[in-house]
Enzyme design. Sequence first.
Site, short mmCIF file in Angstrom:
data_model
loop_
_atom_site.label_atom_id
_atom_site.label_comp_id
_atom_site.label_asym_id
_atom_site.label_seq_id
_atom_site.Cartn_x
_atom_site.Cartn_y
_atom_site.Cartn_z
N LYS A 22 47.65 -33.02 -8.75
CA LYS A 22 47.47 -33.59 -7.40
C LYS A 22 46.98 -32.52 -6.43
CE LYS A 22 51.08 -34.38 -4.11
NZ LYS A 22 50.65 -33.66 -2.96
N ASN A 23 47.69 -31.40 -6.39
CA ASN A 23 47.37 -30.40 -5.37
C ASN A 23 46.06 -29.67 -5.64
OD1 ASN A 23 49.68 -31.17 -4.12
ND2 ASN A 23 50.80 -29.25 -4.40
N CYS A 116 54.77 -35.79 3.42
CA CYS A 116 56.20 -35.85 3.22
C CYS A 116 56.95 -35.19 4.37
CB CYS A 116 56.56 -35.11 1.93
SG CYS A 116 56.24 -36.08 0.48
N ARG A 121 56.06 -28.79 9.50
CA ARG A 121 54.71 -28.83 8.96
C ARG A 121 53.64 -28.93 10.05
NH1 ARG A 121 54.41 -31.95 3.29
NH2 ARG A 121 53.37 -30.07 2.62
N ASP A 305 58.15 -27.00 -4.58
CA ASP A 305 58.02 -28.37 -5.09
C ASP A 305 58.93 -28.66 -6.29
OD1 ASP A 305 56.18 -28.88 -3.16
OD2 ASP A 305 54.44 -28.98 -4.47
N ARG A 397 53.02 -41.29 -4.72
CA ARG A 397 52.03 -40.40 -4.08
C ARG A 397 51.58 -39.31 -5.05
NH1 ARG A 397 53.79 -37.42 0.84
NH2 ARG A 397 51.76 -36.62 0.29
C1 UD1 Z 1 51.00 -27.21 0.00
C2 UD1 Z 1 51.24 -28.24 -1.08
C3 UD1 Z 1 52.72 -28.59 -1.17
C4 UD1 Z 1 53.54 -27.33 -1.35
C5 UD1 Z 1 53.21 -26.29 -0.28
C6 UD1 Z 1 53.88 -24.95 -0.51
C7 UD1 Z 1 49.20 -29.56 -1.24
C8 UD1 Z 1 48.54 -30.86 -0.98
N1 UD1 Z 1 50.47 -29.44 -0.80
O1 UD1 Z 1 51.39 -27.80 1.25
O2 UD1 Z 1 52.92 -29.47 -2.28
O3 UD1 Z 1 54.92 -27.64 -1.25
O4 UD1 Z 1 51.78 -26.06 -0.26
O5 UD1 Z 1 53.59 -24.46 -1.77
O6 UD1 Z 1 48.66 -28.67 -1.87
N2 UD1 Z 1 52.74 -23.91 8.47
C9 UD1 Z 1 52.70 -23.69 9.84
N3 UD1 Z 1 51.51 -23.90 10.52
C10 UD1 Z 1 50.37 -24.32 9.88
C11 UD1 Z 1 50.41 -24.52 8.47
C12 UD1 Z 1 51.61 -24.31 7.79
O7 UD1 Z 1 53.70 -23.32 10.45
O8 UD1 Z 1 49.32 -24.49 10.55
C13 UD1 Z 1 54.01 -23.67 7.74
C14 UD1 Z 1 54.58 -24.94 7.11
O9 UD1 Z 1 55.34 -25.67 8.04
C15 UD1 Z 1 55.42 -24.36 5.98
C16 UD1 Z 1 54.65 -23.12 5.55
O10 UD1 Z 1 53.75 -22.84 6.62
O11 UD1 Z 1 56.69 -23.98 6.46
C17 UD1 Z 1 53.86 -23.25 4.27
O12 UD1 Z 1 53.11 -24.44 4.31
P1 UD1 Z 1 51.72 -24.59 3.53
O13 UD1 Z 1 51.61 -23.50 2.49
O14 UD1 Z 1 50.64 -24.69 4.54
O15 UD1 Z 1 51.93 -25.97 2.78
P2 UD1 Z 1 50.93 -27.16 2.63
O16 UD1 Z 1 49.55 -26.63 2.48
O17 UD1 Z 1 51.21 -28.17 3.67
#
Ligand code: UD1
Length: 416
Positions: A22-23, A116, A121, A305, A397
């Site tokens: 998925k990711n 989720c 986030r 995850d 999902r």
């Molecule tokens: C992706 C994965 C998800 C996985 C996560 C961490 C996909 C579709 N999803 O999610 O399954 O659990 O990586 O391995 O690939 N953050 C901020 N500001 C931002 C962006 C992120 O504060 O602009 C914070 C988030 O709240 C979180 C942390 O950074 O606490 C890491 O998030 P991130 O690595 O960006 O996760 P996703 O890309 O959303």
Amino acid sequence: MDAIRIYGGKCLEGQTRIQGSKNASLPVLAATLLIKGTCEIENCPEISDVYHMLRLLESLGCKVVREGTLVRINTEQLSECDMPADSVGVMRSSIMLLGALLARLGGVKMEYPGGCVIGARPIDLHLRSLRNMGVRVEEREDGFSAYAGRLKGTRHRLPFISVGVTENLILAAVLAEGTTVIEPAAREPEIQTLCEFLVRAGAKIEGIGSGCLTIQGVDRLFPVRFGVPADRIAAGTYLAACMCAGGQVFLQGAPVSHMESVLLQARRMGAGLTLEENGILVTCRKKPAGCGQLVTGCYPAFPTDMQSLFMVAMAVSDQPGWIEERVFENRFRIVPELRKMGAEITVRENRAYICGRGGLHGAIVQAEELRGGAALVAAGLAAQGTSIVTNRHYIDRGYEDIVSSFRELGAEIEPA
Ligand code: UD1
């Protein structure tokens, strides 16, 4: 039919094929927007997040043809820049379209993305980093508009590691003017897959797999056919379920080389693992041993995850342990549900202390997010008696058909 009924307390025996990731498929699908012509993406999982991503691509003018797990996307007629709010709203990865659309069309208007509920986030770092590449962002209460001419390569020094931000910046940078450096870049295997796809299409990216990516912008990219690798988190889910319920299962096509920290943890908890060329044989003849402690982190550390699935294994063990969640602040949402099944778990800040009471009993529980939902199914398989997991749509999902997969593994499980 938004629930799953499980008649638990039975060992798992059998084999199941691991679906495409998925990711990895979501950013690759977003990346096709950068390429004029038709790309063919193989092994794209049939899950609702992919369905929503394809809907978003269609709403932007792409022609999408789907034959099972093969998806053909023609991006010749790209035009629309307003994305349907319902698809953006349910899926956080819709933010990935931002970098690609700015690179291809120069402008985009979208709602704030959903996904989720596992923490705040926010998307502040996405927007801030893109501003550094010359993007003008106007935020509204419910969304934002972003505009740019040709994006400008720049050196990004990110305050923390983010998978999504790294992906967005890669997508923005491959067609930008000049050189972009992303540091620290996330090193998740899905980022490597995205880079490999783009390099095949003509992008210039150095440092793939490392914490520093250097991208030299090119004028155009060319259509390719590309296969998405197997899903390391889905493989880990069936592995953890076998640890919880006991038995012997073969995970056909599991991406062993991307699962090191999970395999290490599973071995520590007593799982027998035979790594074969085409998958993993998992043998769990005893209850999981306590693992003491488990700390999540960015790849190659233990993935957030997989955390709730291992929490269930710890609850089934008869020794105590704790989990520290270092990526998302709200990823212990299954704790109250597991308590309904007899688990004894205390949460203090970002740590969950699991008593390990040697077993669980059936209950009606509610999925509140994707991986937590899968973990509740694993708990139901391990529990004595019948369980019902509601809100199945969260699980759909990310899993092609979790009921059929567990049936292949001999579970007594059905839609409810
Ligand atoms: C992706 C994965 C998800 C996985 C996560 C961490 C996909 C579709 N999803 O999610 O399954 O659990 O990586 O391995 O690939 N953050 C901020 N500001 C931002 C962006 C992120 O504060 O602009 C914070 C988030 O709240 C979180 C942390 O950074 O606490 C890491 O998030 P991130 O690595 O960006 O996760 P996703 O890309 O959303």
